[in-house]
Design a protein around this motif. Structure first.
Motif, mmCIF file in Angstrom:
data_model
loop_
_atom_site.group_PDB
_atom_site.id
_atom_site.type_symbol
_atom_site.label_atom_id
_atom_site.label_comp_id
_atom_site.label_asym_id
_atom_site.label_seq_id
_atom_site.Cartn_x
_atom_site.Cartn_y
_atom_site.Cartn_z
ATOM 1 N N ALA A 196 -5.624 -3.031 8.910
ATOM 2 C CA ALA A 196 -4.027 -3.013 7.984
ATOM 3 C C ALA A 196 -3.599 -2.580 7.837
ATOM 4 O O ALA A 196 -2.486 -2.226 7.638
ATOM 5 N N ASP A 214 0.392 -1.676 7.816
ATOM 6 C CA ASP A 214 0.869 -2.330 6.920
ATOM 7 C C ASP A 214 2.341 -1.219 6.397
ATOM 8 O O ASP A 214 3.110 0.054 6.659
ATOM 9 N N LYS A 232 -1.547 -10.048 0.827
ATOM 10 C CA LYS A 232 -0.444 -9.535 0.660
ATOM 11 C C LYS A 232 -0.379 -9.796 -0.984
ATOM 12 O O LYS A 232 0.169 -10.293 -1.358
ATOM 13 N N ASP A 271 -0.628 -7.887 -4.157
ATOM 14 C CA ASP A 271 -0.388 -6.186 -5.101
ATOM 15 C C ASP A 271 -1.037 -6.319 -6.158
ATOM 16 O O ASP A 271 -0.546 -5.455 -7.075
ATOM 17 N N THR A 306 -4.479 -6.059 1.574
ATOM 18 C CA THR A 306 -3.819 -5.407 3.245
ATOM 19 C C THR A 306 -3.797 -7.386 3.699
ATOM 20 O O THR A 306 -2.272 -7.588 4.892
ATOM 21 N N GLN A 334 -2.714 4.840 3.026
ATOM 22 C CA GLN A 334 -2.273 5.102 3.643
ATOM 23 C C GLN A 334 -1.783 7.277 3.969
ATOM 24 O O GLN A 334 -1.968 7.961 5.287
#
Length: 247
Positions: free
Chosen positions: A41, A45, A201, A203, A198, A160
């Motif tokens: 995930a 994303d 959702k 944050d 992830t 990422q």
């Protein structure tokens, strides 16, 4: 009263040792094969463009960052220049303006004032981020290292950018440590719930990073046990826990 072969005291067949071993390993592992695929995930994303809107504009340049400069109608003033130890651009055609501690937009205004053009005619970008770092520890792809700080991106976006987390990473055991050495404040520690970020959702723990933050990604209990396993037993353990699956 004698108990025959089919009587009430008949001896039951012994359970093979390997079955007991499998049960024990599964209990030790916490049956982790069903763990959500947080690592996948993380890779897929696609919200980075929204989260990072305006982030490059907030980056403050310092020596020895390298900047790319362009001026409309003045190709003679264009080029790339490093910021020297004195905080000035090493580009003689611009008069070596002092720019350390400025954002790219502020550098453009400084250059515009020096060469006598409107600020909108000057374009500045960071070509090489050399002055500030973020430090990675634990179960990240590429292991422990320093990576260039590129502005207040989130923990998710940093992970990422560096390639993600390993299959041994514990998504609920991620922390950002902010030492505050430069400003003299007390250190801060932030917990990051990567699974909530992830998969749900959420944050709320997706911390925005500052220069010289440390990001620690912990290990799962299964990974710790795996490293203590004798080599002959490890393949069975990894199969039972799903550790040999691709993240």
């Amino acid at each position: 009263m004698r108990s025959g072969e089919n009587g009430p005291w008949r001896r039951r067949p012994a359970v093979p040792a390997w079955r007991w071993l499998g049960v024990a390993l599964c209990l030790l592992s916490g049956c982790a094969a069903g763990k959500p695929h947080v690592a996948q995930a993380l890779k897929t994303d696609s919200g980075g463009a929204v989260r990072n809107d305006g982030v490059p504009a907030q980056y403050v340049v310092r020596a020895p960052d390298v900047l790319g400069i362009g001026v409309n109608g003045r190709p003679d003033l264009a080029g790339e220049a490093a910021i020297g130890a004195d905080g000035r651009l090493s580009l003689e055609s611009l008069g070596r303006p002092r720019v350390e501690g400025q954002t790219a937009l502020e550098v453009a205004r400084t250059v515009a004032a020096g060469v006598g053009v409107l600020p909108d005619a000057v374009h500045v970008r960071v070509v090489s981020y050399n002055s500030q770092q973020v430090y990675l520890f634990g179960e990240v792809i590429g292991l422990h290292r320093a990576v260039p700080y590129q502005g207040p991106e989130t923990v998710l976006d940093l992970l990422q950018r560096v390639g993600g987390i390993t299959s041994s990473a514990a998504p609920g055991d991620i922390y950002v440590i902010r030492s505050h050495v430069a400003d003299g404040h007390d250190p801060e520690t932030f917990h990051v719930d990567l699974q909530a970020i992830t998969l749900k959702k959420d944050d709320s723990t997706n911390v925005r990073l500052q220069p010289f933050d440390q990001v620690h990604v912990g290990q799962t209990r299964q990974a710790v046990i795996d490293r203590c396993m004798p080599p002959w037993l490890r393949p069975m353990y990894q199969h039972l826990t799903g550790m040999n699956r691709q993240p």
